[in-house]
Design an enzyme around this catalytic site. Structure first.
Site, PDB file in Angstrom:
ATOM      1  N   CYS A  81       0.828  -1.213   0.000  1.00 42.73           N
ATOM      2  CA  CYS A  81       0.000   0.000   0.000  1.00 42.73           C
ATOM      3  C   CYS A  81       0.869   1.273   0.000  1.00 42.73           C
ATOM      4  CB  CYS A  81      -0.995  -0.047   1.147  1.00 42.73           C
ATOM      5  SG  CYS A  81      -2.403   1.033   0.859  1.00 42.73           S
ATOM      6  N   HIS A 175      -3.024  -5.195   1.777  1.00 43.65           N
ATOM      7  CA  HIS A 175      -2.284  -5.428   3.028  1.00 43.65           C
ATOM      8  C   HIS A 175      -2.356  -6.885   3.486  1.00 43.65           C
ATOM      9  CE1 HIS A 175      -1.999  -1.117   4.302  1.00 43.65           C
ATOM     10  NE2 HIS A 175      -3.118  -0.988   3.616  1.00 43.65           N
ATOM     11  N   GLU A 177      -0.474  -8.265   5.448  1.00 42.66           N
ATOM     12  CA  GLU A 177      -0.049  -8.294   6.860  1.00 42.66           C
ATOM     13  C   GLU A 177      -1.224  -8.160   7.814  1.00 42.66           C
ATOM     14  OE1 GLU A 177       0.405  -5.848   4.732  1.00 42.66           O
ATOM     15  OE2 GLU A 177       0.141  -3.887   5.679  1.00 42.66           O
TER      16      GLU A 177
HETATM   17  N1  GLN Z   1      -3.406   6.392   0.745  1.00 43.98           N
HETATM   18  C1  GLN Z   1      -2.242   6.113   1.513  1.00 43.98           C
HETATM   19  C2  GLN Z   1      -1.018   6.858   1.018  1.00 43.98           C
HETATM   20  O1  GLN Z   1      -1.059   7.657   0.148  1.00 43.98           O
HETATM   21  C3  GLN Z   1      -1.932   4.634   1.554  1.00 43.98           C
HETATM   22  C4  GLN Z   1      -2.925   3.917   2.430  1.00 43.98           C
HETATM   23  C5  GLN Z   1      -2.416   2.663   3.064  1.00 43.98           C
HETATM   24  O2  GLN Z   1      -1.218   2.380   3.148  1.00 43.98           O
HETATM   25  N2  GLN Z   1      -3.352   1.931   3.615  1.00 43.98           N
HETATM   26  O3  GLN Z   1       0.012   6.623   1.546  1.00 43.98           O
END
Ligand code: GLN
Length: 196
Positions: A81, A175, A177
């Site tokens: 992410c 994710h 994790e």
């Molecule tokens: N939108 C977030 C960002 O720009 C990422 C979100 C996440 O890691 N759950 O970092």
């Protein structure tokens, strides 16, 4: 390398969850906050969280250039992410001045799947992960808008690329994790073992 040491960049985000998943996948783990600590790891995870904050803190802690150097030198890195955003050579919708480590020839759009209240879970088939789809947890998740020739698309959700590998670098929009399923972390631990 049977029990590689994998660091988790511990500036912000879901560090603990990655430490637990990596341990379950057979790695020895350490938290990374300072450039010197990078020297001791065989691989690195950049966690989910907020990429603008991780970027700002990495710059403030003097970690950005050392991270770029290690990635260029072949350090295996997995980003989930916000971590995926950090591994992108180019991002769309960055906060002004937002830097990435880069390394994967891809363009990633931040918050592409919508805001926090549009977070969702979906079954995602990931190339290289046997045993059926993984449960993809998407939280303000990015997607990959386009990839260069050296980047391999590993997973697609509703027409959007959500997992990519380029050589020693791996990134997912979601994710793993946050689930009890450690197969994506096992994929990464194996990647670290074989690139040693
Ligand atoms: N939108 C977030 C960002 O720009 C990422 C979100 C996440 O890691 N759950 O970092």
């Amino acid at each position: 390398m049977s029990n590689p040491v994998i660091g988790v960049l511990a500036l912000q985000g879901d560090v603990r969850e990655h430490l637990a998943a990596l341990t379950a996948a057979g790695a020895a783990v350490s938290e990374i906050r300072r450039p010197e600590e990078l020297a001791a790891v065989d691989g690195l995870v950049i966690p989910g969280g907020e990429s603008t904050t991780i970027s700002k803190l990495a710059t403030a802690f003097g970690l950005l250039e050392p991270l770029r150097d290690r990635v260029r030198a072949g350090l295996p890195v997995y980003g989930s992410c916000a971590g995926m955003i950090m591994l992108a050579d180019k991002i769309l919708d960055p906060r002004s001045g937002q830097e990435t480590v880069g390394g994967i020839d891809m363009i990633v759009r931040r918050n592409a799947f919508g805001r926090q209240n549009e977070s969702f879970e979906a079954a995602v088939e990931v190339a290289g992960v046997d045993g059926g789809p993984v449960e993809g947890v998407f939280i303000r998740a990015p997607w990959v808008e386009s990839t260069g020739a050296r980047a391999e698309v590993l997973a697609v959700h509703e027409g959007h690329t959500v997992a990519v590998r380029q050589d020693h670098l791996l990134a997912t929009s979601f994710h793993p994790e946050l689930t009890g399923d450690h197969r994506v972390h096992e994929l990464f631990v194996n990647l670290v073992r074989t690139s040693g």
